[in-house]
Design a protein around this motif. Structure first.
Motif, PDB file in Angstrom:
ATOM      1  N   ASP A 401       0.869  -1.150   0.000  1.00 21.40           N
ATOM      2  CA  ASP A 401       0.000   0.000   0.000  1.00 21.40           C
ATOM      3  C   ASP A 401       0.923   1.221   0.000  1.00 21.40           C
ATOM      4  O   ASP A 401       1.999   1.178   0.581  1.00 21.40           O
ATOM      5  N   SER A 438     -13.510  14.656   9.007  1.00 21.68           N
ATOM      6  CA  SER A 438     -12.937  13.527   8.280  1.00 21.68           C
ATOM      7  C   SER A 438     -11.721  12.951   9.015  1.00 21.68           C
ATOM      8  O   SER A 438     -11.029  13.656   9.733  1.00 21.68           O
ATOM      9  N   PHE A 466     -16.433   9.508   1.703  1.00 19.77           N
ATOM     10  CA  PHE A 466     -16.393   8.431   0.714  1.00 19.77           C
ATOM     11  C   PHE A 466     -14.996   7.816   0.792  1.00 19.77           C
ATOM     12  O   PHE A 466     -14.051   8.386   0.227  1.00 19.77           O
ATOM     13  N   GLY A 468     -11.533   6.408   0.350  1.00 23.30           N
ATOM     14  CA  GLY A 468     -10.726   6.212  -0.849  1.00 23.30           C
ATOM     15  C   GLY A 468     -11.102   7.138  -1.987  1.00 23.30           C
ATOM     16  O   GLY A 468     -10.542   7.046  -3.070  1.00 23.30           O
ATOM     17  N   GLU A 469     -12.069   8.031  -1.772  1.00 24.02           N
ATOM     18  CA  GLU A 469     -12.491   8.928  -2.849  1.00 24.02           C
ATOM     19  C   GLU A 469     -12.484  10.388  -2.430  1.00 24.02           C
ATOM     20  O   GLU A 469     -11.903  11.220  -3.104  1.00 24.02           O
ATOM     21  N   GLY A 470     -13.132  10.683  -1.308  1.00 22.43           N
ATOM     22  CA  GLY A 470     -13.208  12.074  -0.892  1.00 22.43           C
ATOM     23  C   GLY A 470     -14.274  12.279   0.163  1.00 22.43           C
ATOM     24  O   GLY A 470     -14.610  11.353   0.900  1.00 22.43           O
ATOM     25  N   ALA A 471     -14.807  13.507   0.209  1.00 21.50           N
ATOM     26  CA  ALA A 471     -15.808  13.822   1.220  1.00 21.50           C
ATOM     27  C   ALA A 471     -16.696  14.951   0.704  1.00 21.50           C
ATOM     28  O   ALA A 471     -16.355  15.638  -0.264  1.00 21.50           O
ATOM     29  N   ILE A 482     -14.970  17.464  -2.003  1.00 23.00           N
ATOM     30  CA  ILE A 482     -13.505  17.436  -2.081  1.00 23.00           C
ATOM     31  C   ILE A 482     -13.084  15.996  -2.334  1.00 23.00           C
ATOM     32  O   ILE A 482     -13.699  15.073  -1.813  1.00 23.00           O
ATOM     33  N   GLY A 483     -12.089  15.832  -3.197  1.00 27.63           N
ATOM     34  CA  GLY A 483     -11.670  14.443  -3.435  1.00 27.63           C
ATOM     35  C   GLY A 483     -10.778  14.291  -4.643  1.00 27.63           C
ATOM     36  O   GLY A 483     -10.258  15.266  -5.193  1.00 27.63           O
ATOM     37  N   SER A 484     -10.617  13.045  -5.058  1.00 28.60           N
ATOM     38  CA  SER A 484      -9.670  12.713  -6.128  1.00 28.60           C
ATOM     39  C   SER A 484     -10.258  13.015  -7.505  1.00 28.60           C
ATOM     40  O   SER A 484     -11.459  13.202  -7.655  1.00 28.60           O
ATOM     41  N   LEU A 512      -3.054  15.242  -5.150  1.00 30.67           N
ATOM     42  CA  LEU A 512      -3.890  16.385  -5.460  1.00 30.67           C
ATOM     43  C   LEU A 512      -5.323  16.113  -5.057  1.00 30.67           C
ATOM     44  O   LEU A 512      -5.866  15.051  -5.366  1.00 30.67           O
ATOM     45  N   VAL A 513      -5.939  17.057  -4.342  1.00 33.45           N
ATOM     46  CA  VAL A 513      -7.373  16.921  -4.116  1.00 33.45           C
ATOM     47  C   VAL A 513      -8.082  18.119  -4.740  1.00 33.45           C
ATOM     48  O   VAL A 513      -7.575  19.243  -4.717  1.00 33.45           O
ATOM     49  N   GLY A 555      -4.889   4.683  -3.921  1.00 34.84           N
ATOM     50  CA  GLY A 555      -6.102   5.345  -4.362  1.00 34.84           C
ATOM     51  C   GLY A 555      -5.772   6.673  -5.035  1.00 34.84           C
ATOM     52  O   GLY A 555      -6.629   7.340  -5.599  1.00 34.84           O
ATOM     53  N   LYS A 582      -8.676  -2.711  -4.317  1.00 36.92           N
ATOM     54  CA  LYS A 582      -7.378  -3.204  -3.831  1.00 36.92           C
ATOM     55  C   LYS A 582      -7.493  -4.687  -3.499  1.00 36.92           C
ATOM     56  O   LYS A 582      -6.625  -5.483  -3.851  1.00 36.92           O
TER      57      LYS A 582
END
Ligand code: ADP
Ligand code: MG
Length: 705
Positions: A401, A438, A466, A468-471, A482-484, A512-513, A555, A582
């Motif tokens: 990881d 978060s 979320f 592994g993705e954002g919030a 906010i997120g990937s 980067l977010v 991620g 994963k």
């Protein structure tokens, strides 16, 4: 009433004795189940406390020729050890008498002295040298088991019947000496992991309302404040309350470089305060500390049989009866059908009885396993059993990881991009507001950045994370996300305008977010998470040791991931993954490479670790959860421990394989020699016990630095 008891047999010399002792105890009335592990000497009983009690069991154990100590309570353990000391002194004295007698007897026979004198000294040697063996043989017979003590006794009695007094005496004395040595070396292996806690101080200076006071290790409670002077070993897991010092954690993590620690940092039990004056608050009592748990886990691991060990055990179970049957045939066939001389074939049969002892073979694996596990535990690597030693040794690909495993896992904001009329302070304000609920390390970094800029987060509602993705959250009626990149893509928020402005950051390896108000992109934040300095060497070492497939799972976005993988020399990258993806990848790689290890932090990555052949959790320091989730737990957070654990496992497995082949080969050679009449009784004993001792010595090499 059912009751469980745990005892420890302190003088368990051979696996055979363990089996017959176990059987003997199981036969007692009121004993529901009994399990004795040779590797650790631990005996677990379930009894009906109305029929039988602890004292009765202890009495039976000593009647069966062994010494037990209670698991709990130091006092009782000392008592057991004392009794053991007395018994082994008696054994030593008897052995010396036997040895002297046998030498005199040999001298007499060389000088051709009268036979009755020879018989007298041979008898003395047999009686003194064989006392404990005959006693165990007697109990084995009573329990209807055929252990090596019984076989050996039969061989000696047989030798006396056909007048081979010297043979009988030499055989039994050699056997006793070897048994004694074997017991000692096995105990050495068994006690080695206890050395982990030996350096812990027993008297600790504690701060109380009326000044400092000495207290015992066992009396430390959570919340107590203790004083640690330079050079002192931290007795139990603590948190520094006052002071700063370089801490050497080698005893727990295997890393000899001291690390600087200060107020609020954790101190693990067994780590050494090298130079500071510290006040530390106890966070766990000693019985629950990292070091104590490591010790218990090594012990537990040692009692879990590896695949090879169970094969060997199964083989040994058939081996002995088969060879005993051969012994009978070797005697019966020539004498009954071919007019063979009674004495010649009787003697050869006796040699077969001696060869039928599977001692060296049975001892070949458990001792090596316990030494391997102990050795790795000393280096801060907890391997949860012989099975995982085997699996680690056979791993073909290692998946890592990224965040927190190969990188520090501590983000720092390096750049803020704002667009569509927003200022960079606006971006931080909204981002920090969403992230305040978060748990992600990125959230922590953004909040800290806001604090440094004296920006207060706004009130939010409807927060949703979320993984592994954002919030996402509502601020003053508007929805902020906010997120990937991938997260934005999946939610149809376009990020094309941003592309050119951020590619550069990503190529440098920054994470980067993105931030959006409703469906409109308003900015982005670039965060740095440094690769651990040891990661490069860890990957290189892995490749050098012949594991050519190293994979990084993350991620994070692919450009960032590629850049970090390149810095680290890692071969494959799997990026933009959701947590469940994963896990799926672990399965794909398993299919591709047969056997894979997955390295993660044990908490976020628990499902992926569970799916790998070997799940390795790193940085498990004080976390029970992470240690539980893994097959291999690395206490510190140095990724170099991964190749190290693999190399150690390979070495252990190599030693086990050598031991098995060697002991089988010696047996095989002796069977042929015995069949041809070229092997004598004492040679067979010498070979058997010699092999056992060699096999043990070979395993003990693992403990050497
Ligand atoms: P990794 O695989 O490196 O451990 P994660 O699975 O935790 O990363 O997250 C993957 C990506 O999802 C992060 O790089 C980030 O872009 C995004 N992300 C996840 N959680 C958050 C959050 N709370 N705030 C912002 N971005 C997040
Ligand atoms: Mg992660």
């Amino acid at each position: 009433m059912n009751k469980d008891i745990e005892l420890r047999i302190v003088d368990l010399d051979c696996p055979d004795c363990a089996a017959s002792l176990e059987k003997g105890i199981s036969r007692l009335k009121g004993v529901k189940s009994c399990n004795l592990e040779f590797a650790t000497g631990k005996i677990n009983l379930s009894i009906d406390s109305q029929i039988i009690d602890r004292e009765k069991i202890l009495r039976e154990i000593s009647r069966l020729g062994h010494t037990a100590a209670e698991e709990s309570g130091e006092g009782r353990r000392v008592e057991g050890t004392k009794r053991l000391g007395a018994v082994s002194r008696l054994k030593e004295i008897l052995l010396l008498i036997a040895l002297a007698a046998v030498l005199i007897e040999i001298g007499l026979s060389i000088l051709d002295q009268p036979g009755y004198l020879q018989i007298l000294f041979a008898s003395i040697a047999i009686l003194t040298g064989g006392l404990f063996i005959f006693r165990s043989a007697f109990y084995a017979l009573k329990n209807l088991t055929a252990d090596m003590n019984l076989l050996m006794s039969l061989a000696v009695i047989g030798a006396m019947i056909i007048g081979e007094w010297t043979e009988g005496a030499v055989t039994i004395v050699l056997f006793s000496i070897a048994n004694y040595l074997e017991g000692r070396s096995v105990r050495k292996a068994r006690n080695a992991f206890k050395s982990l806690v030996e350096q812990i101080p027993h008297e600790i200076e504690m701060e109380t309302a009326d000044g400092p006071k000495e207290v015992g290790l066992e009396d430390l409670k959570k919340g107590d404040t203790i004083l640690l002077k330079p050079g002192m070993t931290c007795p139990t897991d603590c948190e520094i309350a006052e002071g700063t010092a370089y801490i050497n954690q080698a005893a727990v993590t295997g890393e000899s470089m001291p690390v600087s620690k200060t107020e609020g940092d954790t101190l693990l039990s067994g780590s050494i305060n090298t130079d500071g004056f510290l006040k530390a608050r106890v966070s766990k009592p000693f019985s629950d500390s990292t070091l104590t748990r490591i010790m218990h886990m090594v012990e537990e691991a040692a009692s879990r049989k590896s695949r090879l060990a169970s094969i060997v055990d199964r083989f040994a179970k058939v081996y002995t009866p088969v060879v005993v049957a051969i012994a009978i045939l070797v005697f019966a066939i020539p004498v009954l059908f071919f007019n063979g001389a009674f004495e010649t074939w009787f003697y050869r049969a006796l040699v077969f009885l001696v060869i039928s002892c599977p001692c060296a073979l049975v001892i070949s694996t458990p001792v090596a396993v316990i030494c391997g596990l102990t050795r790795s535990a000393r280096g801060g690597i907890l391997i949860k059993g012989g099975v995982f030693l085997e699996k680690l040794a056979n791993v073909r690909a290692v998946l890592f990881d990224k965040t927190g495993t190969l990188t520090e896992g501590r983000f720092g904001v390096v750049h803020v991009v704002s667009m569509n009329g927003y200022s960079s302070n606006d971006i931080i304000t909204f981002a920090a507001s969403v992230e305040q609920n978060s748990e992600h390390p990125i959230a922590g970094a953004i909040l800290e950045h806001a604090r440094n800029l004296k920006i207060d987060p706004r009130q939010t509602s409807g927060f949703k994370a979320f993984p592994g993705e954002g919030a996402r959250a509502q601020i003053e009626g508007a929805r902020y996300t906010i997120g990937s990149h991938r997260f934005f893509h999946d939610h149809d928020i376009s990020d094309v305008d941003l592309h050119e402005r951020v590619t550069d950051f990503e190529e440098k390896g920054y994470s980067l977010v993105l931030l959006a108000r409703e469906d409109r992109l308003i900015g982005a934040i670039a965060l740095a998470d440094m690769a651990k300095p040891e990661s490069v060497e860890a990957i290189a070492e892995l490749h050098r040791s012949g594991i050519s497939e190293s994979v990084m799972l993350t991620g994070d976005n692919f450009r960032t991931a590629e850049s970090i993988a390149e810095q680290l020399g890692i071969r494959h990258v799997e990026s933009q993954l959701l947590p469940e993806e994963k896990s799926k990848l672990v399965e794909n790689y398993r299919r591709k490479y047969g056997s894979v290890a997955m390295v993660g932090d044990g908490i976020n990555d628990a499902p992926a670790l569970a799916l790998a052949d070997v799940g390795i959790a790193m940085g498990t320091g004080g976390s029970d959860l992470a240690i539980e989730a893994a097959d291999v737990a690395i206490i510190g957070d140095n990724p170099q421990m991964v190749p190290k654990s693999i190399k150690l496992s390979r070495r252990t497995l190599g030693i086990i394989k050598f031991n098995i082949v060697f002991s089988l080969l010696v047996k095989f050679i002796f069977m042929i020699l015995a069949g041809l009449g070229l092997a004598t009784l004492w040679m067979a004993v010498f070979a058997d016990m010699g092999t056992s001792l060699l096999v043990i010595a070979n395993s003990l090499r693992l403990l050497k630095k």
